[in-house]
Write a protein that holds these residues in place. Sequence first.
Motif, PDB file in Angstrom:
ATOM      1  N   LEU A  17      18.419  57.587 -20.059  1.00 18.15           N
ATOM      2  CA  LEU A  17      19.685  57.441 -20.974  1.00 18.15           C
ATOM      3  C   LEU A  17      19.425  58.301 -21.903  1.00 18.15           C
ATOM      4  O   LEU A  17      20.397  59.284 -22.237  1.00 18.15           O
ATOM      5  N   LEU A  18      18.891  58.922 -22.929  1.00 17.17           N
ATOM      6  CA  LEU A  18      18.285  59.486 -23.433  1.00 17.17           C
ATOM      7  C   LEU A  18      18.317  60.971 -23.143  1.00 17.17           C
ATOM      8  O   LEU A  18      18.322  62.287 -23.307  1.00 17.17           O
ATOM      9  N   ALA A  19      17.471  60.771 -22.099  1.00 13.15           N
ATOM     10  CA  ALA A  19      16.949  62.676 -20.962  1.00 13.15           C
ATOM     11  C   ALA A  19      18.051  62.852 -20.653  1.00 13.15           C
ATOM     12  O   ALA A  19      18.445  64.758 -20.640  1.00 13.15           O
ATOM     13  N   GLU A  20      19.839  62.236 -20.411  1.00 15.72           N
ATOM     14  CA  GLU A  20      20.846  62.906 -20.289  1.00 15.72           C
ATOM     15  C   GLU A  20      21.971  63.104 -21.306  1.00 15.72           C
ATOM     16  O   GLU A  20      21.860  64.343 -22.074  1.00 15.72           O
ATOM     17  N   THR A  21      22.032  62.302 -22.785  1.00 14.69           N
ATOM     18  CA  THR A  21      22.591  62.267 -23.357  1.00 14.69           C
ATOM     19  C   THR A  21      22.057  62.963 -24.966  1.00 14.69           C
ATOM     20  O   THR A  21      22.692  63.929 -25.953  1.00 14.69           O
ATOM     21  N   GLY A  22      20.900  63.394 -24.997  1.00 15.74           N
ATOM     22  CA  GLY A  22      20.706  63.640 -26.215  1.00 15.74           C
ATOM     23  C   GLY A  22      20.085  62.609 -27.244  1.00 15.74           C
ATOM     24  O   GLY A  22      20.048  61.648 -27.088  1.00 15.74           O
ATOM     25  N   PRO A  23      19.604  62.797 -28.764  1.00 10.87           N
ATOM     26  CA  PRO A  23      19.769  61.801 -29.867  1.00 10.87           C
ATOM     27  C   PRO A  23      21.334  61.412 -29.748  1.00 10.87           C
ATOM     28  O   PRO A  23      22.116  61.695 -29.396  1.00 10.87           O
ATOM     29  N   LEU A  24      21.169  59.561 -29.772  1.00 13.28           N
ATOM     30  CA  LEU A  24      21.835  58.945 -30.657  1.00 13.28           C
ATOM     31  C   LEU A  24      22.035  58.205 -31.348  1.00 13.28           C
ATOM     32  O   LEU A  24      20.837  57.570 -31.872  1.00 13.28           O
ATOM     33  N   ALA A  25      23.206  58.080 -31.730  1.00 14.89           N
ATOM     34  CA  ALA A  25      22.980  56.851 -33.530  1.00 14.89           C
ATOM     35  C   ALA A  25      23.030  55.807 -32.799  1.00 14.89           C
ATOM     36  O   ALA A  25      23.980  55.797 -32.127  1.00 14.89           O
ATOM     37  N   VAL A  26      22.143  55.079 -33.834  1.00 13.11           N
ATOM     38  CA  VAL A  26      22.508  53.256 -33.501  1.00 13.11           C
ATOM     39  C   VAL A  26      22.718  52.862 -34.668  1.00 13.11           C
ATOM     40  O   VAL A  26      22.551  52.595 -36.043  1.00 13.11           O
ATOM     41  N   SER A  27      23.705  51.231 -34.409  1.00  9.97           N
ATOM     42  CA  SER A  27      23.456  50.283 -35.404  1.00  9.97           C
ATOM     43  C   SER A  27      22.947  49.111 -34.185  1.00  9.97           C
ATOM     44  O   SER A  27      23.239  48.844 -33.168  1.00  9.97           O
ATOM     45  N   ALA A  28      22.755  48.138 -35.513  1.00 16.15           N
ATOM     46  CA  ALA A  28      22.371  46.978 -34.528  1.00 16.15           C
ATOM     47  C   ALA A  28      23.152  46.428 -33.677  1.00 16.15           C
ATOM     48  O   ALA A  28      24.743  46.664 -34.676  1.00 16.15           O
ATOM     49  N   ALA A  29      23.678  45.259 -32.849  1.00 15.65           N
ATOM     50  CA  ALA A  29      24.577  45.466 -31.918  1.00 15.65           C
ATOM     51  C   ALA A  29      25.770  44.303 -32.491  1.00 15.65           C
ATOM     52  O   ALA A  29      25.455  43.046 -31.705  1.00 15.65           O
ATOM     53  N   HIS A  30      26.204  44.102 -33.458  1.00 11.11           N
ATOM     54  CA  HIS A  30      27.195  43.273 -33.959  1.00 11.11           C
ATOM     55  C   HIS A  30      27.955  44.046 -35.270  1.00 11.11           C
ATOM     56  O   HIS A  30      27.287  44.681 -36.285  1.00 11.11           O
ATOM     57  N   PRO A  31      28.947  43.517 -35.808  1.00 12.08           N
ATOM     58  CA  PRO A  31      29.774  43.136 -37.266  1.00 12.08           C
ATOM     59  C   PRO A  31      28.842  43.047 -38.728  1.00 12.08           C
ATOM     60  O   PRO A  31      27.911  41.962 -37.454  1.00 12.08           O
ATOM     61  N   VAL A  32      29.028  43.226 -39.360  1.00 12.24           N
ATOM     62  CA  VAL A  32      28.621  43.377 -40.867  1.00 12.24           C
ATOM     63  C   VAL A  32      29.189  41.605 -40.370  1.00 12.24           C
ATOM     64  O   VAL A  32      29.711  40.542 -41.157  1.00 12.24           O
ATOM     65  N   GLY A  33      27.416  41.170 -41.059  1.00  7.07           N
ATOM     66  CA  GLY A  33      28.284  39.140 -41.061  1.00  7.07           C
ATOM     67  C   GLY A  33      27.296  38.589 -40.402  1.00  7.07           C
ATOM     68  O   GLY A  33      25.919  38.979 -39.422  1.00  7.07           O
ATOM     69  N   HIS A  34      27.312  37.464 -39.854  1.00  7.98           N
ATOM     70  CA  HIS A  34      26.612  36.915 -38.861  1.00  7.98           C
ATOM     71  C   HIS A  34      26.649  37.042 -37.406  1.00  7.98           C
ATOM     72  O   HIS A  34      27.501  37.534 -37.011  1.00  7.98           O
ATOM     73  N   PRO A  35      25.536  37.216 -36.693  1.00  9.79           N
ATOM     74  CA  PRO A  35      25.896  37.764 -35.450  1.00  9.79           C
ATOM     75  C   PRO A  35      26.178  36.808 -34.472  1.00  9.79           C
ATOM     76  O   PRO A  35      26.315  35.717 -34.415  1.00  9.79           O
TER      77      PRO A  35
END
Length: 224
Positions: A133-151
């Motif tokens: 994926l990054l080979a096409e998009t370049g750098p990506l910003a990320v975070s854990a895949a859930h809102p703040v609080g209990h996943p």
Amino acid sequence: MSAEVFDTSHPESLRKGLRAARVAIAKKQLVVIPTDTHYAVAIDAFSPVAHEHLAQFKHWDTPPLPQVILPTRAALGALADTIHPGVDVLTTAFWPGPLTVVVPASQTLRWNVGDEVSQVALRLVDHVVVEELLAETGPLAVSAAHPVGHPPDSIEQMIDQAGDQIAVVLTDPQCLWGFDHAGSTLVDASDMGDAAQFTVVREGVISREQLEAATGGDVHWSGP
């Protein structure tokens, strides 16, 4: 409209999923990706619109330090400012892999994410889907895949709760849902003085002992 979900363990689904993810990133939308630790939500690293969408999904009042995953180790020099030799040693030893390093952000780039960016957390993920994926998009910003609080209890529940906030989800049976297992080790290496003081902010898969062994006496370590 619910997210498009693609199982990346099947070649045809992987091909379609990568294409859909690239399109979504270009549209400044949110994409959920597997990594070598946890699922992450990813966006265009340099888009203020995408960062606004991420903040809404995460329920952030104040966005934290940007976390960015890199397409190659060579990209470290483009996104970071001065790089201490100890950072080179760590990334040579542990990248690609579960090591996130906080460094001074490059001042030659237009981060364009609202607040001034003086530091950035960088990682090279050890996962073939992310690499493609990054080979096409370049750098990506990320975070854990859930809102703040209990996943949410499952990735299906996360997708249901997110509604139209998430455009594409790339799943991998080898990447377990859940955030109670160890993630990447987070090291603050932003002090680039001669007497480098690195801090273990969060010990994850890579232990402090492994970090210290890799850098020898060239870096002074603090933290847990």
